[in-house]
Write a protein that holds these residues in place. Structure first.
Motif, PDB file in Angstrom:
ATOM      1  N   ILE A 147     -11.963  12.146  -5.392  1.00 24.42           N
ATOM      2  CA  ILE A 147     -11.819  12.617  -6.761  1.00 24.42           C
ATOM      3  C   ILE A 147     -12.027  11.471  -7.744  1.00 24.42           C
ATOM      4  O   ILE A 147     -12.774  11.586  -8.698  1.00 24.42           O
ATOM      5  CB  ILE A 147     -10.432  13.252  -6.976  1.00 24.42           C
ATOM      6  N   TYR A 148     -11.334  10.353  -7.499  1.00 24.00           N
ATOM      7  CA  TYR A 148     -11.448   9.212  -8.406  1.00 24.00           C
ATOM      8  C   TYR A 148     -11.161   7.917  -7.649  1.00 24.00           C
ATOM      9  O   TYR A 148     -10.533   7.933  -6.585  1.00 24.00           O
ATOM     10  CB  TYR A 148     -10.481   9.334  -9.586  1.00 24.00           C
ATOM     11  N   THR A 149     -11.665   6.817  -8.183  1.00 28.85           N
ATOM     12  CA  THR A 149     -11.358   5.487  -7.666  1.00 28.85           C
ATOM     13  C   THR A 149     -11.245   4.541  -8.848  1.00 28.85           C
ATOM     14  O   THR A 149     -11.835   4.761  -9.901  1.00 28.85           O
ATOM     15  CB  THR A 149     -12.460   4.952  -6.724  1.00 28.85           C
ATOM     16  N   GLY A 150     -10.493   3.493  -8.657  1.00 24.15           N
ATOM     17  CA  GLY A 150     -10.378   2.460  -9.675  1.00 24.15           C
ATOM     18  C   GLY A 150      -9.851   1.185  -9.055  1.00 24.15           C
ATOM     19  O   GLY A 150      -8.865   1.202  -8.328  1.00 24.15           O
ATOM     20  N   PHE A 151     -10.560   0.099  -9.269  1.00 24.13           N
ATOM     21  CA  PHE A 151     -10.158  -1.195  -8.726  1.00 24.13           C
ATOM     22  C   PHE A 151     -10.348  -2.264  -9.785  1.00 24.13           C
ATOM     23  O   PHE A 151     -11.200  -2.150 -10.649  1.00 24.13           O
ATOM     24  CB  PHE A 151     -10.986  -1.532  -7.475  1.00 24.13           C
ATOM     25  N   GLY A 152      -9.544  -3.295  -9.703  1.00 27.00           N
ATOM     26  CA  GLY A 152      -9.653  -4.391 -10.663  1.00 27.00           C
ATOM     27  C   GLY A 152      -8.767  -5.558 -10.284  1.00 27.00           C
ATOM     28  O   GLY A 152      -8.158  -5.584  -9.211  1.00 27.00           O
ATOM     29  N   THR A 153      -8.691  -6.520 -11.183  1.00 28.43           N
ATOM     30  CA  THR A 153      -7.856  -7.693 -10.940  1.00 28.43           C
ATOM     31  C   THR A 153      -6.551  -7.547 -11.685  1.00 28.43           C
ATOM     32  O   THR A 153      -6.463  -6.860 -12.694  1.00 28.43           O
ATOM     33  CB  THR A 153      -8.558  -8.974 -11.414  1.00 28.43           C
ATOM     34  N   SER A 154      -5.522  -8.176 -11.143  1.00 30.31           N
ATOM     35  CA  SER A 154      -4.208  -8.077 -11.791  1.00 30.31           C
ATOM     36  C   SER A 154      -3.923  -9.309 -12.621  1.00 30.31           C
ATOM     37  O   SER A 154      -4.569 -10.276 -12.576  1.00 30.31           O
ATOM     38  CB  SER A 154      -3.114  -7.901 -10.759  1.00 30.31           C
ATOM     39  N   THR A 159      -3.750 -10.532  -6.207  1.00 31.64           N
ATOM     40  CA  THR A 159      -4.858 -10.737  -7.144  1.00 31.64           C
ATOM     41  C   THR A 159      -5.638  -9.470  -7.477  1.00 31.64           C
ATOM     42  O   THR A 159      -6.420  -9.466  -8.411  1.00 31.64           O
ATOM     43  CB  THR A 159      -5.846 -11.772  -6.586  1.00 31.64           C
ATOM     44  N   GLN A 160      -5.465  -8.399  -6.716  1.00 35.53           N
ATOM     45  CA  GLN A 160      -6.258  -7.185  -6.907  1.00 35.53           C
ATOM     46  C   GLN A 160      -5.357  -5.951  -6.964  1.00 35.53           C
ATOM     47  O   GLN A 160      -4.294  -5.927  -6.356  1.00 35.53           O
ATOM     48  CB  GLN A 160      -7.245  -6.998  -5.747  1.00 35.53           C
ATOM     49  N   VAL A 161      -5.823  -4.926  -7.664  1.00 35.30           N
ATOM     50  CA  VAL A 161      -5.150  -3.621  -7.682  1.00 35.30           C
ATOM     51  C   VAL A 161      -6.212  -2.545  -7.490  1.00 35.30           C
ATOM     52  O   VAL A 161      -7.364  -2.724  -7.869  1.00 35.30           O
ATOM     53  CB  VAL A 161      -4.383  -3.363  -9.003  1.00 35.30           C
ATOM     54  N   GLY A 162      -5.801  -1.442  -6.889  1.00 38.42           N
ATOM     55  CA  GLY A 162      -6.754  -0.362  -6.693  1.00 38.42           C
ATOM     56  C   GLY A 162      -6.047   0.946  -6.449  1.00 38.42           C
ATOM     57  O   GLY A 162      -4.906   0.981  -5.995  1.00 38.42           O
ATOM     58  N   CYS A 163      -6.724   2.037  -6.777  1.00 38.61           N
ATOM     59  CA  CYS A 163      -6.190   3.368  -6.499  1.00 38.61           C
ATOM     60  C   CYS A 163      -7.364   4.305  -6.261  1.00 38.61           C
ATOM     61  O   CYS A 163      -8.454   4.115  -6.781  1.00 38.61           O
ATOM     62  CB  CYS A 163      -5.308   3.859  -7.633  1.00 38.61           C
ATOM     63  N   MET A 164      -7.104   5.303  -5.422  1.00 40.54           N
ATOM     64  CA  MET A 164      -8.128   6.311  -5.164  1.00 40.54           C
ATOM     65  C   MET A 164      -7.456   7.628  -4.842  1.00 40.54           C
ATOM     66  O   MET A 164      -6.349   7.673  -4.314  1.00 40.54           O
ATOM     67  CB  MET A 164      -9.055   5.864  -4.048  1.00 40.54           C
ATOM     68  N   GLY A 165      -8.115   8.700  -5.202  1.00 42.64           N
ATOM     69  CA  GLY A 165      -7.602  10.040  -4.953  1.00 42.64           C
ATOM     70  C   GLY A 165      -8.612  10.852  -4.168  1.00 42.64           C
ATOM     71  O   GLY A 165      -9.810  10.760  -4.417  1.00 42.64           O
ATOM     72  N   THR A 201       0.847  -1.183   0.000  1.00 39.52           N
ATOM     73  CA  THR A 201       0.000   0.000   0.000  1.00 39.52           C
ATOM     74  C   THR A 201       0.887   1.238   0.000  1.00 39.52           C
ATOM     75  O   THR A 201       1.841   1.317   0.774  1.00 39.52           O
ATOM     76  CB  THR A 201      -0.905   0.020   1.249  1.00 39.52           C
ATOM     77  N   TRP A 202       0.568   2.172  -0.855  1.00 39.60           N
ATOM     78  CA  TRP A 202       1.326   3.416  -0.958  1.00 39.60           C
ATOM     79  C   TRP A 202       0.375   4.588  -0.815  1.00 39.60           C
ATOM     80  O   TRP A 202      -0.696   4.605  -1.407  1.00 39.60           O
ATOM     81  CB  TRP A 202       2.049   3.515  -2.299  1.00 39.60           C
ATOM     82  N   ILE A 203       0.796   5.579  -0.027  1.00 41.79           N
ATOM     83  CA  ILE A 203       0.026   6.806   0.127  1.00 41.79           C
ATOM     84  C   ILE A 203       0.941   7.962  -0.259  1.00 41.79           C
ATOM     85  O   ILE A 203       2.033   8.104   0.278  1.00 41.79           O
ATOM     86  CB  ILE A 203      -0.490   6.973   1.567  1.00 41.79           C
ATOM     87  N   LYS A 204       0.475   8.759  -1.208  1.00 33.98           N
ATOM     88  CA  LYS A 204       1.260   9.890  -1.705  1.00 33.98           C
ATOM     89  C   LYS A 204       0.414  11.145  -1.548  1.00 33.98           C
ATOM     90  O   LYS A 204      -0.734  11.193  -1.983  1.00 33.98           O
ATOM     91  CB  LYS A 204       1.601   9.653  -3.177  1.00 33.98           C
ATOM     92  N   GLY A 205       0.984  12.149  -0.920  1.00 36.28           N
ATOM     93  CA  GLY A 205       0.231  13.371  -0.707  1.00 36.28           C
ATOM     94  C   GLY A 205       0.907  14.575  -1.333  1.00 36.28           C
ATOM     95  O   GLY A 205       2.127  14.629  -1.471  1.00 36.28           O
ATOM     96  N   ASN A 206       0.105  15.540  -1.735  1.00 34.93           N
ATOM     97  CA  ASN A 206       0.595  16.803  -2.261  1.00 34.93           C
ATOM     98  C   ASN A 206      -0.118  17.911  -1.480  1.00 34.93           C
ATOM     99  O   ASN A 206      -1.214  18.332  -1.844  1.00 34.93           O
ATOM    100  CB  ASN A 206       0.299  16.907  -3.754  1.00 34.93           C
ATOM    101  N   PRO A 207       0.495  18.386  -0.381  1.00 37.68           N
ATOM    102  CA  PRO A 207      -0.187  19.361   0.471  1.00 37.68           C
ATOM    103  C   PRO A 207      -0.520  20.677  -0.225  1.00 37.68           C
ATOM    104  O   PRO A 207      -1.526  21.309   0.109  1.00 37.68           O
ATOM    105  CB  PRO A 207       0.807  19.600   1.613  1.00 37.68           C
ATOM    106  N   GLN A 208       0.307  21.116  -1.190  1.00 37.46           N
ATOM    107  CA  GLN A 208       0.030  22.380  -1.864  1.00 37.46           C
ATOM    108  C   GLN A 208      -1.277  22.313  -2.646  1.00 37.46           C
ATOM    109  O   GLN A 208      -2.046  23.268  -2.692  1.00 37.46           O
ATOM    110  CB  GLN A 208       1.176  22.757  -2.830  1.00 37.46           C
TER     111      GLN A 208
END
Length: 69
Positions: free
Chosen positions: A62-69, A47-53, A28-35
């Motif tokens: 803002i966005y989400t996306g999930f699926g299988t790898s 077996t799964q991948v996902g991302c959300m903003g 799991t990775w969390i990336k932030g842009n405070p500005q």
């Protein structure tokens, strides 16, 4: 004939996990842009991948996306 078919299916079921390759990129990775007030989260499992903003200033997604790898 049924014995051969049963044996073949059993052998195939037992052999399939040996064909699976381990995933080097899992976590799991969390990336932030405070500005800009944006926080992105990426989740990768074998077996799964996902991302959300998220917009942290307005506390909305803002966005989400999930699926299988």
């Amino acid at each position: 004939m049924k014995i051969k078919l049963l044996f073949s299916v059993l052998l195939l079921v037992l052999y399939l996990p040996l064909l699976a390759q381990p995933h080097a990129l899992v976590g799991t990775w969390i990336k932030g842009n405070p500005q800009r007030g944006i926080k992105e989260t990426k989740i990768i499992s074998p077996t799964q991948v996902g991302c959300m903003g998220m917009d942290t200033k307005r506390d909305t997604m803002i966005y989400t996306g999930f699926g299988t790898s």
